[in-house]
Scaffold this active site. Structure first.
Site, PDB file in Angstrom:
ATOM      1  CB  ILE A   1      -0.947  -0.018   1.220  1.00 53.47           C
ATOM      2  CG1 ILE A   1      -2.134   0.925   1.012  1.00 53.47           C
ATOM      3  CG2 ILE A   1      -0.188   0.323   2.506  1.00 53.47           C
ATOM      4  CD1 ILE A   1      -3.246   0.713   2.011  1.00 53.47           C
ATOM      5  N   GLY A   2       0.403   2.345  -0.516  1.00 55.08           N
ATOM      6  CA  GLY A   2       1.188   3.565  -0.532  1.00 55.08           C
ATOM      7  C   GLY A   2       1.313   4.137  -1.930  1.00 55.08           C
TER       8      GLY A   2
ATOM      9  CD  GLU B   1       1.656  -8.559   3.718  1.00 52.31           C
ATOM     10  OE1 GLU B   1       1.326  -7.500   4.271  1.00 52.31           O
ATOM     11  OE2 GLU B   1       2.805  -9.056   3.826  1.00 52.31           O
TER      12      GLU B   1
ATOM     13  N   GLY C   1       4.666  -8.619   6.402  1.00 51.03           N
ATOM     14  CA  GLY C   1       5.234  -9.646   5.522  1.00 51.03           C
ATOM     15  C   GLY C   1       6.464  -9.176   4.783  1.00 51.03           C
TER      16      GLY C   1
END
Length: 441
Positions: free
Chosen positions: A222-223, A244, A342
């Site tokens: 994410i990001g 993930e 992860g």
């Protein structure tokens, strides 16, 4: 659905308040993770706070405002997690949360050895004609292990939870003690491309895009950088997905045929995913989508499974890195901000793969110092007791808006020089001076 199944649902049906009434003081109660969160029951439990004491709540990475944190009785609830999210962070700031450091690839150990639920409230999809429900967009990653450990299981049946396919994604009504029908919309995050007005993010994404070959298998987090890379991959061909986290950019690539999963060797022809967080459109896309393979983290994040995919590309981020190459990705100093997650699972799995690469991409600065100078994410050394997420011997490529370098085979001296070149120009002289004081240069 057979009449016998309809009767079983009816016999087990309770209201959210009745489910919350099952909880007694001193018990361990699991309420969910990320987008698979039994919010209606949790809210009903919060309303009972003045009746309860010392109830430990198991959870992870909760996004919506959590009423359990705003109760009249501060002694009612304490929290326990393996990954700190938005609402978990509020509990941590109030000194009301216990965190366990665990790789997501080993999250079953948290369920078996750290948190033993007396009651589990599990958010699930609407049932199919055979009485099975799916653990939804996030629950598949670990709820099967919670199910094994819980003494009492209450299913929070939610039509907004997608019915996802894969490994250990389903739970049957016969496995539940009670069911609660409660339709609660999922938390969402903007799913579109990164705006063109962030040149730093776009610069990093261009460095990364050049390293992803046709036929590569991608893991994106994410990001902004991961999002920019994801939406920037439209010119590639025959990509695979083993990640993930499932995001809108991966959905877009699947819809465009860029991700067709024709080449991965672990679960061919399907996108392998641990959990999903994104737009409402994403959750709708996942529902009954046979092109997806959701699985528990110990399967999806197992470095040995990740490494089976040729040209595996892992892209992660960091909060800071020191001149030795150590990465701090879950906090600053001793302050826990997120979790091990992860990251190391994919760093190692990607590098084990034939043609695989792992990347850390982050902006070189984080705001400004009190004197107005840029605050560097690249540090000469970490402050005492800093939590290191990824050891220096595991770090491969590092990317900032100023360039990219492969640290893997560099000496300590050359590693420091390369990292200084990736720092903000206003920070390089000071980093060089401090590196000399340390005897690195």
């Amino acid at each position: 659905m057979k009449e016998s199944l309809k009767r079983e649902f009816a016999e087990k049906e309770r209201t959210a308040a009745q489910a919350a009434a099952l909880v007694q003081s001193g018990q361990n109660v699991y309420i969910g993770c990320c987008t698979s969160y039994a919010r209606a029951i949790a809210d009903a439990l919060a309303a009972r706070s003045e009746e309860l004491e010392n109830v430990t709540i198991g959870l992870s990475n909760i996004f919506p405002p959590m009423s359990l944190l705003d109760c009249a009785n501060p002694k009612a609830f304490h929290f326990c997690t393996y990954f700190v999210g938005y609402e978990d962070r509020r509990a941590l700031k109030a000194d009301n949360l216990d965190y366990t450091s665990v790789h997501l690839g080993q999250v079953d150990q948290w369920c078996y050895h750290t948190f033993h639920p007396d009651i589990a409230f599990l958010d699930v999809s609407s049932p199919d004609e055979n009485g099975y429900m799916s653990h939804g967009a996030s629950g598949c990653c670990m709820h099967p292990f919670i199910q094994e450990e819980a003494k009492t299981i209450v299913l929070h049946i939610n039509r907004f939870s997608p019915y996802v396919t894969g490994e250990r994604t389903l739970i049957h009504v016969s496995d539940a003690d009670y069911v609660v029908f409660a339709d609660v919309e999922k938390e969402t995050t903007p799913g579109g491309p990164v705006e063109e007005d962030d040149p730093d993010v776009l610069a990093m994404s261009r460095f990364l895009l050049d390293e992803i070959p046709d036929g590569g298998c991608i893991q994106l987090g994410i990001g902004e950088v991961a999002t920019a890379v994801g939406f920037g991959l439209t010119g590639k061909n025959d990509l695979g997905c083993h990640t993930e986290l499932m995001t809108d950019s991966i959905m877009a690539l699947m819809k465009a045929g860029v991700i067709n999963n024709s080449r991965p060797k672990f679960i061919p022809h399907k996108s392998v995913v641990g959990f999903a967080f994104g737009s409402r459109e994403l959750y709708q896309y996942l529902d009954h989508n046979e092109n997806m393979y959701f699985g528990p983290f110990p399967v999806v994040n197992d470095p040995r499974n990740i490494a089976r995919n040729d040209n595996m590309i892992s892209i992660n981020t960091a909060m800071s890195i020191d001149l030795f190459g150590q990465v701090a990705a879950e906090g600053m100093g001793t302050r826990q901000f997120s979790g091990v997650g992860g990251q190391l699972d994919y760093v190692r799995g990607a590098q084990m793969a034939k043609g695989g690469k792992s990347f850390f991409a982050f902006k070189s600065t984080l705001g400004k110092n009190p004197d107005g100078s840029p605050k560097s994410r690249i540090l000469p050394y970490f402050p005492p007791a800093t939590i290191v997420t990824t050891p220096r011997a595991d770090v491969q490529y590092v990317v900032t808006e100023y360039g990219m370098v492969n640290l893997k085979h560099l000496t300590v001296r050359d590693r420091a020089k390369a990292l200084i070149d990736l720092a903000h120009p206003d920070c390089r002289a000071d980093l060089t001076a401090q590196a000399r004081q340390l005897g690195i240069l």
